[in-house]
Write a protein that holds these residues in place. Sequence first.
Motif, mmCIF file in Angstrom:
data_model
loop_
_atom_site.group_PDB
_atom_site.id
_atom_site.type_symbol
_atom_site.label_atom_id
_atom_site.label_comp_id
_atom_site.label_asym_id
_atom_site.label_seq_id
_atom_site.Cartn_x
_atom_site.Cartn_y
_atom_site.Cartn_z
ATOM 1 N N ARG A 69 0.832 -1.212 0.000
ATOM 2 C CA ARG A 69 0.000 0.000 0.000
ATOM 3 C C ARG A 69 0.861 1.254 0.000
ATOM 4 N NH1 ARG A 69 -3.839 -3.198 3.107
ATOM 5 N NH2 ARG A 69 -2.678 -2.754 5.022
ATOM 6 N N GLU A 70 1.906 1.251 0.796
ATOM 7 C CA GLU A 70 2.779 2.412 0.865
ATOM 8 C C GLU A 70 3.475 2.650 -0.475
ATOM 9 O OE1 GLU A 70 4.527 5.767 2.252
ATOM 10 O OE2 GLU A 70 2.964 4.567 3.240
ATOM 11 N N ARG A 78 0.837 3.881 -3.269
ATOM 12 C CA ARG A 78 -0.050 5.009 -2.989
ATOM 13 C C ARG A 78 0.021 6.088 -4.071
ATOM 14 N NH1 ARG A 78 -2.309 5.121 1.556
ATOM 15 N NH2 ARG A 78 -0.609 3.973 2.563
#
Length: 392
Positions: free
Chosen positions: A172-173, A176
């Motif tokens: 997710r990081e 993003r």
Amino acid sequence: MLPTAFPTCLILAMLLLAPARAWSDEPTDSEPQPAVRVTFSDKDEQRTITGRVIVQDQEGGMLLEGQDGRRWVIEAANVLNREVLAAEFTPLTHDQLAEQTLAELPEGFSVHTTPHYVVCFNTSRAFAQWTSSLLERLHRAFTNYWENQGFEVREPEFPLVVIIYATADQYREASREELGSAAGSVIGYYNMLSNHVTMYDLTGAEAMRGDDAGRGSLKEINRMLTQPAAVPLVATVVHEATHQIAFNCGLQERLAEMPLWLVEGMAVYFEAPDLSSSRGWRGIGKVNYPRLRTFKQNMTTTRRLSVADMVADDKRFRESRTAVDAYADAWALNYYLIRYQPDQYVSYIQAMSKKLPLLPETPEARREEFQKHFGDIDDLERDFLKRMSRLK
């Protein structure tokens, strides 16, 4: 909601914001192409990329493809220098691309290569090997399928990069910037600019989580495949990998205005996993029952797109509240055309594959192209609904 409903449509929406211009042809892939070295401004950075020009406009803007397969849409005002080199354009090798990709990733990543793939991972090697085995089977099945249908499939010019993060949080990081708020909603996606598939270790998904000590092991992979919750996870990997193959073997052209009912519908057609197999997937053309169920539920409601609307406009594929329904419609239309109009379908794909990147099309032109291959759209809709309502 299956997580396959978001990644590609978000990326397409971003790309189609690029201004439309009078783009001109460069040499085709079959002709020797000179390498160019272009220095340009990219946001707050200055980049120098060695590659080839795919299309360009009259002012000097261009679509540049690097030796790694990455594509850059460069405005004329951002071009600082362009030099034509004496050498021909040559793609990076597996080893060169692996080295470059690892240098762009955080520390702790390793690489596993196969005939078609460069898999970069910071999870277990066992999971990377399982994933690459799944992808190679998909690649072989995909190309064999279309060759048997009479389509001339080409070998990918670039090694196909797949990046696997160990955890959902890492993924997710890292995702993003590309996916925005959707990064928390999907477990994998294909990016048409980078040409990469990015995902995370499926044995670490919330629905699969058990004893983390064995995560990524063959035992944990086999345990995962026995659970119903694995169906959408494996489907996502196959779906996004299908996009990557289709855009690299000649069926579809990256950044061309390909109708999303075709792009997404084809990927959904291939995505259906087979969890009775220890390998998670082993077939093409099976009925995708989750999509069929959604399609039948919507058949007599306004949630179903008419064929004419689906062909003309991609809007409902790009909106999260309607994407799942649109994907079901797209699966159904592709299934119907492949099964009942296979020759016309292959002819249509061949026409679509010749489209140039970054050239917009009107809804009227899209409908006209569709009817050129499949006949009157209203007649087709009646037969489509009749046949799909009987499918079980």
